[in-house]
Design an enzyme around this catalytic site. Structure first.
Site, PDB file in Angstrom:
ATOM      1  N   LYS A 153      60.482  -3.077 -11.183  1.00 41.88           N
ATOM      2  CA  LYS A 153      61.217  -4.275 -10.743  1.00 41.88           C
ATOM      3  C   LYS A 153      62.702  -3.928 -10.755  1.00 41.88           C
ATOM      4  CE  LYS A 153      58.846  -7.968 -13.175  1.00 41.88           C
ATOM      5  NZ  LYS A 153      59.041  -9.082 -14.124  1.00 41.88           N
TER       6      LYS A 153
ATOM      7  N   GLU B 167      54.012   4.109 -18.415  1.00 40.23           N
ATOM      8  CA  GLU B 167      54.425   2.736 -18.741  1.00 40.23           C
ATOM      9  C   GLU B 167      53.786   1.757 -17.761  1.00 40.23           C
ATOM     10  OE1 GLU B 167      56.006   0.494 -20.349  1.00 40.23           O
ATOM     11  OE2 GLU B 167      57.706   1.279 -21.462  1.00 40.23           O
ATOM     12  N   ASP B 168      53.688   0.503 -18.168  1.00 43.82           N
ATOM     13  CA  ASP B 168      53.165  -0.510 -17.240  1.00 43.82           C
ATOM     14  C   ASP B 168      54.203  -0.930 -16.204  1.00 43.82           C
ATOM     15  OD1 ASP B 168      54.759  -1.820 -19.126  1.00 43.82           O
ATOM     16  OD2 ASP B 168      53.338  -3.444 -19.514  1.00 43.82           O
TER      17      ASP B 168
ATOM     18  N   ASP C 230      61.243  -3.118 -16.188  1.00 42.83           N
ATOM     19  CA  ASP C 230      61.854  -4.403 -15.859  1.00 42.83           C
ATOM     20  C   ASP C 230      63.359  -4.276 -16.126  1.00 42.83           C
ATOM     21  OD1 ASP C 230      61.597  -7.262 -15.248  1.00 42.83           O
ATOM     22  OD2 ASP C 230      61.828  -7.641 -17.380  1.00 42.83           O
TER      23      ASP C 230
ATOM     24  N   ARG D 270      45.247  -9.591 -19.501  1.00 41.08           N
ATOM     25  CA  ARG D 270      45.307  -8.134 -19.304  1.00 41.08           C
ATOM     26  C   ARG D 270      44.062  -7.597 -18.606  1.00 41.08           C
ATOM     27  NH1 ARG D 270      49.591  -6.161 -22.529  1.00 41.08           N
ATOM     28  NH2 ARG D 270      49.938  -7.287 -24.468  1.00 41.08           N
TER      29      ARG D 270
ATOM     30  N   LYS E 189      50.837  -2.214 -25.164  1.00 45.17           N
ATOM     31  CA  LYS E 189      49.475  -2.313 -24.691  1.00 45.17           C
ATOM     32  C   LYS E 189      49.412  -2.298 -23.168  1.00 45.17           C
ATOM     33  CE  LYS E 189      48.571  -5.629 -28.406  1.00 45.17           C
ATOM     34  NZ  LYS E 189      48.289  -7.063 -28.636  1.00 45.17           N
ATOM     35  N   GLY E 190      50.524  -2.619 -22.544  1.00 43.57           N
ATOM     36  CA  GLY E 190      50.532  -2.877 -21.099  1.00 43.57           C
ATOM     37  C   GLY E 190      50.000  -1.759 -20.225  1.00 43.57           C
TER      38      GLY E 190
ATOM     39  N   ASP F 145      50.303  -8.687 -19.479  1.00 44.23           N
ATOM     40  CA  ASP F 145      49.924  -9.958 -20.081  1.00 44.23           C
ATOM     41  C   ASP F 145      50.982 -11.042 -19.916  1.00 44.23           C
ATOM     42  OD1 ASP F 145      51.804  -8.693 -21.946  1.00 44.23           O
ATOM     43  OD2 ASP F 145      51.299 -10.364 -23.268  1.00 44.23           O
TER      44      ASP F 145
ATOM     45  N   PHE G  32      57.070 -12.733 -12.141  1.00 48.24           N
ATOM     46  CA  PHE G  32      56.351 -12.444 -13.377  1.00 48.24           C
ATOM     47  C   PHE G  32      54.895 -12.196 -13.028  1.00 48.24           C
ATOM     48  CE2 PHE G  32      54.209 -12.936 -17.372  1.00 48.24           C
ATOM     49  CZ  PHE G  32      55.023 -12.160 -18.172  1.00 48.24           C
ATOM     50  N   VAL G  33      54.431 -11.004 -13.372  1.00 51.26           N
ATOM     51  CA  VAL G  33      53.090 -10.602 -12.954  1.00 51.26           C
ATOM     52  C   VAL G  33      52.161 -10.389 -14.148  1.00 51.26           C
ATOM     53  CG1 VAL G  33      53.771  -9.587 -10.738  1.00 51.26           C
ATOM     54  CG2 VAL G  33      53.885  -8.191 -12.812  1.00 51.26           C
TER      55      VAL G  33
END
Ligand code: IMP
Ligand code: MG
Length: 186
Positions: free
Chosen positions: A140, A107-108, A111, A174, A49-50, A168, A161-162
């Site tokens: 990241k 993509e969001d 990581d 979100r 969902k990101g 989310d 952590f964002v």
């Protein structure tokens, strides 16, 4: 609970304003449009969902030769915590036949890189795309455990952590129009 004891709540600190994000996406849109100007029938795949919010803003900045085809999948490697679970789940992975097409994955955040690597390898094996590229809102790099890099990056961030702008914490936040750091211990 001991009376007088302070209960620390989550602390939300804005990192990038809605305005700054929009400006960056306009730039990114120009770069991508330029590189894809001769490419036919591009398929853009949003990883839910990101990437929902980033996807919606980015595609509206793309000027391509042919109209876009938009597809969506849902992948996850986070549980409800702020640490990656280490294995990728694919609750929704139902794509039409996009064999030999030009594919851009949206993509969001990259990581550990596991989710993106899993999906790029899957697309390569399944559809042998004419070209396959990756656009991510955030990168990241300090957290990477697998070898993958995005072709287009909105912002490179430190190991924080964002939340917000689609990202989310435990399915919350979100909808925030800006990007923020979440500190659970306030
Ligand atoms: P990766 O597989 O470790 O690269 O990350 C996969 C997913 O973890 C991303 O698509 C996000 O949904 C989530 N994630 C990673 N870092 C963050 C963060 O800082 N905030 C919110 N979600 C994150
Ligand atoms: Mg995600």
């Amino acid at each position: 609970m001991v009376t007088g004891e302070k209960t620390a709540g989550p602390k939300i600190t804005e990192l990038y304003s809605a305005d700054k994000i929009q400006k960056r996406i306009i730039e990114l849109g120009k770069t991508i449009s330029d590189e894809y100007k001769d490419v036919e029938e591009l398929v853009v795949i949003g990883v839910m969902k990101g990437a929902l919010v980033f996807f919606a803003d980015l595609v509206r900045q793309l000027k391509t030769k042919d109209p876009l085809q938009m597809e969506f999948v849902r992948l996850s490697s986070y549980g409800s915590a702020t640490e990656s679970s280490g294995h990728v789940q694919a609750p929704y992975l139902d794509l039409p036949n996009i064999s030999n097409r030009h594919i851009l994955v949206v993509e969001d955040i990259i990581d550990s890189g596991r989710t993106a690597k899993f999906f790029m390898d899957y697309l390569e094996g399944q559809f042998h795309p004419a070209s396959l590229k990756l656009a991510c809102f955030l990168d990241k790099p300090s957290r990477r455990v697998v070898d993958i890099n995005a072709d287009y990056v909105g912002f490179t961030i430190d190991d924080l952590f964002v939340i917000g702008y689609g990202l989310d914490y435990d399915e919350k936040y979100r909808e925030l129009p800006f990007l923020a750091e979440l500190d659970l211990n306030g």
